[in-house]
Design a protein around this motif. Structure first.
Motif, short mmCIF file in Angstrom:
data_model
loop_
_atom_site.label_atom_id
_atom_site.label_comp_id
_atom_site.label_asym_id
_atom_site.label_seq_id
_atom_site.Cartn_x
_atom_site.Cartn_y
_atom_site.Cartn_z
N GLU A 182 -8.80 18.63 -12.72
CA GLU A 182 -10.22 18.89 -13.00
C GLU A 182 -10.54 20.19 -12.29
O GLU A 182 -10.30 20.32 -11.09
N ARG A 183 -11.07 21.14 -13.06
CA ARG A 183 -11.32 22.46 -12.47
C ARG A 183 -12.82 22.74 -12.45
O ARG A 183 -13.51 22.50 -13.44
N THR A 184 -13.30 23.24 -11.33
CA THR A 184 -14.72 23.57 -11.19
C THR A 184 -14.86 25.04 -10.85
O THR A 184 -14.23 25.52 -9.89
N LEU A 185 -15.67 25.74 -11.64
CA LEU A 185 -15.95 27.15 -11.39
C LEU A 185 -17.40 27.29 -10.95
O LEU A 185 -18.30 26.97 -11.73
N SER A 186 -17.61 27.72 -9.71
CA SER A 186 -18.98 27.89 -9.20
C SER A 186 -19.18 29.36 -8.86
O SER A 186 -18.56 29.87 -7.91
N PRO A 187 -20.02 30.06 -9.61
CA PRO A 187 -20.26 31.47 -9.29
C PRO A 187 -20.79 31.63 -7.86
O PRO A 187 -21.56 30.81 -7.37
N ASP A 188 -20.31 32.70 -7.21
CA ASP A 188 -20.75 32.97 -5.83
C ASP A 188 -22.22 33.39 -5.82
O ASP A 188 -22.71 33.97 -6.80
N PRO A 189 -22.93 33.15 -4.71
CA PRO A 189 -24.26 33.74 -4.57
C PRO A 189 -24.13 35.26 -4.56
O PRO A 189 -23.13 35.78 -4.04
N PRO A 190 -25.05 36.02 -5.13
CA PRO A 190 -26.32 35.58 -5.73
C PRO A 190 -26.19 35.25 -7.21
O PRO A 190 -27.20 35.06 -7.88
N TRP A 191 -24.95 35.16 -7.70
CA TRP A 191 -24.77 34.87 -9.13
C TRP A 191 -24.75 33.36 -9.41
O TRP A 191 -24.36 32.94 -10.48
N ASP A 192 -25.11 32.56 -8.39
CA ASP A 192 -25.10 31.12 -8.59
C ASP A 192 -26.28 30.64 -9.44
O ASP A 192 -26.50 29.44 -9.60
N VAL A 193 -27.03 31.60 -10.01
CA VAL A 193 -28.04 31.24 -11.02
C VAL A 193 -27.36 30.92 -12.35
O VAL A 193 -28.00 30.43 -13.28
N LEU A 194 -26.08 31.24 -12.43
CA LEU A 194 -25.29 30.88 -13.61
C LEU A 194 -24.74 29.46 -13.42
O LEU A 194 -24.53 29.01 -12.29
N PRO A 195 -24.49 28.75 -14.50
CA PRO A 195 -24.12 27.34 -14.36
C PRO A 195 -22.70 27.14 -13.82
O PRO A 195 -21.84 28.01 -13.95
N ILE A 196 -22.54 25.98 -13.20
CA ILE A 196 -21.21 25.54 -12.77
C ILE A 196 -20.49 24.98 -13.99
O ILE A 196 -21.09 24.26 -14.80
N VAL A 197 -19.24 25.34 -14.14
CA VAL A 197 -18.46 24.86 -15.29
C VAL A 197 -17.34 23.97 -14.77
O VAL A 197 -16.48 24.42 -14.01
N THR A 198 -17.37 22.71 -15.17
CA THR A 198 -16.31 21.77 -14.77
C THR A 198 -15.54 21.35 -16.01
O THR A 198 -16.13 20.97 -17.01
N THR A 199 -14.25 21.46 -15.93
CA THR A 199 -13.39 21.07 -17.03
C THR A 199 -12.50 19.94 -16.56
O THR A 199 -11.75 20.09 -15.59
N SER A 200 -12.60 18.79 -17.22
CA SER A 200 -11.78 17.64 -16.84
C SER A 200 -10.55 17.59 -17.73
O SER A 200 -10.51 18.18 -18.81
N ASP A 201 -9.58 16.83 -17.26
CA ASP A 201 -8.34 16.63 -18.02
C ASP A 201 -7.76 17.95 -18.49
O ASP A 201 -7.36 18.11 -19.65
N LEU A 202 -7.74 18.92 -17.60
CA LEU A 202 -7.22 20.24 -17.95
C LEU A 202 -5.71 20.24 -17.74
O LEU A 202 -5.23 20.06 -16.63
N GLU A 203 -4.99 20.42 -18.83
CA GLU A 203 -3.55 20.60 -18.69
C GLU A 203 -3.33 21.96 -18.04
O GLU A 203 -4.06 22.90 -18.32
N THR A 204 -2.35 22.04 -17.17
CA THR A 204 -2.09 23.30 -16.52
C THR A 204 -1.90 24.39 -17.57
O THR A 204 -1.04 24.28 -18.43
N ALA A 205 -2.78 25.40 -17.53
CA ALA A 205 -2.69 26.49 -18.50
C ALA A 205 -2.41 27.78 -17.74
O ALA A 205 -2.71 27.89 -16.56
N VAL A 206 -1.84 28.72 -18.39
CA VAL A 206 -1.47 29.96 -17.72
C VAL A 206 -2.68 30.88 -17.62
O VAL A 206 -3.01 31.39 -16.55
N THR A 207 -3.40 31.05 -18.69
CA THR A 207 -4.56 31.93 -18.70
C THR A 207 -5.72 31.20 -19.36
O THR A 207 -5.55 30.51 -20.35
N ASP A 208 -6.89 31.37 -18.79
CA ASP A 208 -8.04 30.63 -19.28
C ASP A 208 -9.30 31.43 -18.94
O ASP A 208 -9.71 31.48 -17.78
N ILE A 209 -9.88 32.12 -19.92
CA ILE A 209 -11.08 32.93 -19.67
C ILE A 209 -12.28 32.14 -20.16
O ILE A 209 -12.41 31.87 -21.36
N VAL A 210 -13.11 31.73 -19.22
CA VAL A 210 -14.29 30.93 -19.57
C VAL A 210 -15.47 31.87 -19.80
O VAL A 210 -15.79 32.68 -18.92
N VAL A 211 -16.08 31.79 -20.95
CA VAL A 211 -17.26 32.61 -21.24
C VAL A 211 -18.43 31.67 -21.46
O VAL A 211 -18.41 30.84 -22.38
#
Lengths: 195, 609
Positions: B206-235
């Motif tokens: 399960e991977r959680t992406l939390s933008p650093d302050p002051p960019w934490d006004v952007l949402p946290i993105v949590t991905t469950s059941d993530l198979e290990t992937a080599v590259t993953d660009i979340v937009v």
């Protein structure tokens, strides 16, 4: 006849004395024979050594989750020794405060050889709501600690020394209050340069 | 006659020599009982399940058939997987490590899975940036890159479902990704990129992406059941990409923040909201689940964007309105939201805080006082101009007493549950009191006496278990989150040893304990855990007598651990966890260390109860 009897009695007395002396010597000598051979030279003073590479959780990164247990393997030169361990969280060197647990690890004659004892300690998590955002957990082992007085638990191993492993716990990932080491030399002030 | 006297003297002398140099009569010494056969018959062990049989000079009751999980912590000095943790579920005696089975064969061998490097980026569309108030000048078509804290939580597959270890009561070792800035000219997302990367064992996460302050006004993105992937660009976008790239970008993953997951909070405070912060938190874990916004003015309407936390999501959310960072004695507003309800809140004015001083004294009244940690946990605060207690306003702080047991702090007015946690060496137990702070107060707090608990450890063949360590540890069954968030609610761990007849005595806080008996090493006996033992509040002169702790003949777990190159993994700590009968949380049933050949052996006492 009387002279002969007296001479026999004197000879018998001398023989008895001689037998008594021989008996005494054999008594003492017999026990000396049972004395064990000379002891082996004693081991030099040593302290328990923490196998840092195998501690759990690894101590080479900042913890963001407080572990259920700290697992600390301790290697001993002499597996028969007794040693002490202590755990401090955010030790205060001024007051000697914040010991969280302590214990004694004793030699067990049935223990498998190898000289490694694995200690497992579960500690209460520090308060996340407190003013400190980065906590320091110190695990110390030593043959003994010195300087315990007035209810304070000393942090100093005895003369043989000790060993320690340190973890840093920053639950929010905020490491700003974690201890820093800044090896930069002190720069002369600008004012001094102008003079 | 003289000759007779001489013979008598000689006989006496000889007798004296014989007595003086004869063997010294031994003093019987008590050793811990051992599991040895055939010295002790294996049939004498009275226990359920497989009957013990003699094998390799000790009685063993086969191998465990109940499911368990091995947690392998590879040392930081290892060539492979340094400092990484591997989770190996074992069902029906077959370990499922996720490693390549061709590395080594048989249930005895556990091949660890290879490590893979995972990389990725957190990006947000410019339209979303505009909506959350981030500067988007000049506007560009390609989404902007942001630094984010990226945490990989491993998932363990047990009972057909993937679960985070901490939700099972198994220690969790999350991996935090590194970050670096690169100039990427390879594709349509060209330009500087903040790339995160981590080296993780192949598996589910399960991977959680939390933008650093002051960019934490952007949402946290949590991905469950993530198979290990080599590259993953979340937009992260607020609307579908109007002009998707002509050429597919490898690993691109669009995450949409839409009306279902966007929550509008309408907040007000008569005294002003400058510096106040607001977000949505998971009601169970209190982890932040949405963007975090900093407020100003007297009222504010702000979007708290979430990802995949729409109304259809069953996990409840709390709306949090927290005072500015560094503020003193100001409560937070925490309100449970239901299906979007509860998002309109007013932070009413509270009176100035009050000084609270006091002492922690021993029940006997002896001086000096007691060194302790005192936690003030308030969930009802007083409002200005009113004696009424308002719910939803919460405040918590902790203080330390000095050598005389004194403490001082400042608290907002309200009703507090006060937890007194004396230092272990003080010889007193934890206690809870209620303190109503309606003005400056001086309070006296008293710790509780410890409960005297007695018990006995015996083998199932009836022998007393001498020389065993007894560990009474707080039970965290189904309360793993509280263990860290509110540690003062749990009793403290205490350990002792059994005497010659297997008896032991403990001084415990009241609470629920898991009690483990650890026989001496080398005795061939397993550590045995008894879960959920409740210790009642102490009574004067009263002693709580536990049921005997019965240690059975062991079941053996032994494996060889190898890396993907078939090299043994040495000096790794291996811990086994199993689920007690009629309990959801796992508990630890044994610990071992791998030897120079990568082998380990664990003796366990069957499924815990």
């Amino acid at each position: 006849m009387r002279g002969i009897e007296e001479a026999r009695q004197r000879r018998t007395g001398r023989q008895g004395l001689a037998r008594a002396v021989v008996s005494l010597v054999s008594l003492v000598g017999g026990c000396i024979i049972a004395e064990p051979p000379q002891d082996l030279p004693p081991l030099p003073a040593f302290h328990p050594v923490i196998m840092r590479g195998s501690v759990v959780p690894p101590a080479n990164r900042i913890l963001t989750v407080f572990p259920q247990k700290f697992v600390v393997p301790v290697e001993l030169v002499d597996p028969t020794v007794t040693f002490q361990w202590r755990v401090f969280i955010d030790y205060n060197p001024q007051t000697g405060d914040f010991i969280k647990d302590r214990g004694v690890s004793k030699y067990d004659p049935h223990s498998a050889p190898g000289g490694v004892r694995v200690l497992e300690v579960s500690l209460p998590a520090p308060d996340e709501g407190g003013p400190v955002t980065c906590h320091t957990i110190e695990f110390l082992v030593a043959g003994g600690f010195r300087g315990d007085f007035e209810g304070r638990q000393a942090h100093t191993p005895d003369n043989a020394g000790g060993d320690s492993v340190v973890w840093f716990y920053a639950p929010a990932g905020d490491t700003r209050s974690c201890p820093l080491y800044d090896p930069k030399p002190v720069q002369p002030s600008t004012d001094a340069a102008l003079q | 006659m003289i000759a007779a006297a001489a013979r008598t003297r000689s006989a006496v002398t000889l007798a004296a020599v014989a007595i003086a140099c004869g063997p010294v009569a031994g003093v019987p010494r008590t050793y811990p009982p051992e599991n040895r056969c055939p010295e002790h018959t294996c049939e004498a062990y009275q226990q359920d399940g497989v009957k013990p049989a003699c094998g390799r000079d000790r009685c063993e009751a086969g191998k465990p058939v109940f499911p368990y999980v091995l947690v392998v912590s590879v040392p930081t000095t290892s060539f492979f997987g340094a400092g990484r943790t591997f989770y190996v579920p074992v069902e029906g005696g077959t370990p499922r490590s996720g490693g390549d089975p061709s590395t080594c064969r048989g249930d005895e061998c556990i091949p660890l899975p290879p490590l893979v490097t995972v990389e990725g980026e957190y990006r947000a569309s410019y339209t979303l940036m505009e909506k959350v108030g981030l500067p988007a000048d000049p506007p560009r078509e390609t989404p902007a890159t942001f630094p984010a804290r990226v945490v990989y939580r491993p998932l363990v597959k047990v009972g057909g479902a993937s679960r985070a270890p901490s939700t099972l009561g198994i220690p969790e070792d999350p991996i935090v990704a590194d970050r670096r800035v690169i100039e990427d000219n390879r594709g349509p997302l060209h330009g500087p990129s903040v790339v995160f990367s981590a080296v993780v064992p192949r598996g589910m996460y399960e991977r959680t992406l939390s933008p650093d302050p002051p960019w934490d006004v952007l949402p946290i993105v949590t991905t469950s059941d993530l198979e290990t992937a080599v590259t993953d660009i979340v937009v992260v976008r607020d609307e579908p990409d109007p002009r998707p790239p002509l050429e597919p970008v490898k690993g691109l993953r669009d995450v949409l923040v839409d009306e279902r997951t966007r929550r509008l909070a309408k907040l007000a405070r008569p005294m002003g909201l400058d510096g106040f912060r607001t977000w949505l938190a998971d009601a169970k874990t209190q982890d932040r689940a949405s963007a975090r916004r900093t407020l100003s003015g007297f009222s504010a309407d702000v979007f708290l964007d979430t990802v995949q936390r729409g109304d259809e999501d069953s996990r409840p959310l709390d709306l949090v309105l927290a005072p500015p960072e560094g503020s003193l004695a100001m409560p937070s507003l925490v309100v449970r939201t239901t299906a979007g309800q509860g998002m309109d809140q007013s932070y009413l004015d509270v009176p100035p805080p009050a000084a609270v001083t006091g002492r922690v004294v021993s029940p006997s009244g002896a001086t000096p006082g007691v060194r302790a940690t005192v936690v003030f946990d308030g969930d009802q605060m007083r409002l200005a101009g009113s004696l009424a207690l308002a719910p939803y306003l919460k405040y918590r702080t902790s203080v330390r007493t000095d050598a005389q047991g004194r403490f001082a702090t400042i608290l907002p007015l309200g009703l507090y549950t006060v937890h007194v946690d004396p230092d272990k060496e003080q010889g007193w137990g934890k206690n809870v009191a209620t303190v109503d702070v309606d003005a400056a107060r001086d309070v006296v707090l008293v710790p509780s006496p410890l409960a005297a608990v007695e018990g006995r450890a015996i083998l199932t063949d009836g022998r007393s278990l001498a020389g065993a360590e007894v560990i009474a540890a707080p039970s965290f069954a189904d309360q793993e989150g509280l263990r860290v968030r509110e540690p003062w609610r749990f009793p403290r761990e205490v350990r002792t040893r059994t005497d010659d007849v297997g008896a032991f005595r403990l001084a415990l806080d009241q609470g629920t304990y898991d009690i483990t008996v650890v026989p001496a090493d080398g005795t061939g006996l397993p550590a045995t855990i008894s879960v959920g033992r409740k210790i009642a509040p102490p009574k004067p002169g009263g002693v709580t007598v536990l049921e005997p702790l019965r240690v059975p003949a062991p079941q053996k777990i032994s494996h060889l651990i190898v890396d993907p190159s078939r090299n043994p993994v040495t000096r790794a700590i291996v811990r086994a966890f199993a689920k007690p009968v009629a309990q959801a949380s796992y508990v630890q049933i044994g610990t071992a260390m791998t030897d120079a050949q990568g082998k380990f052996e664990l003796l366990v006492a069957g499924q815990p109860r």
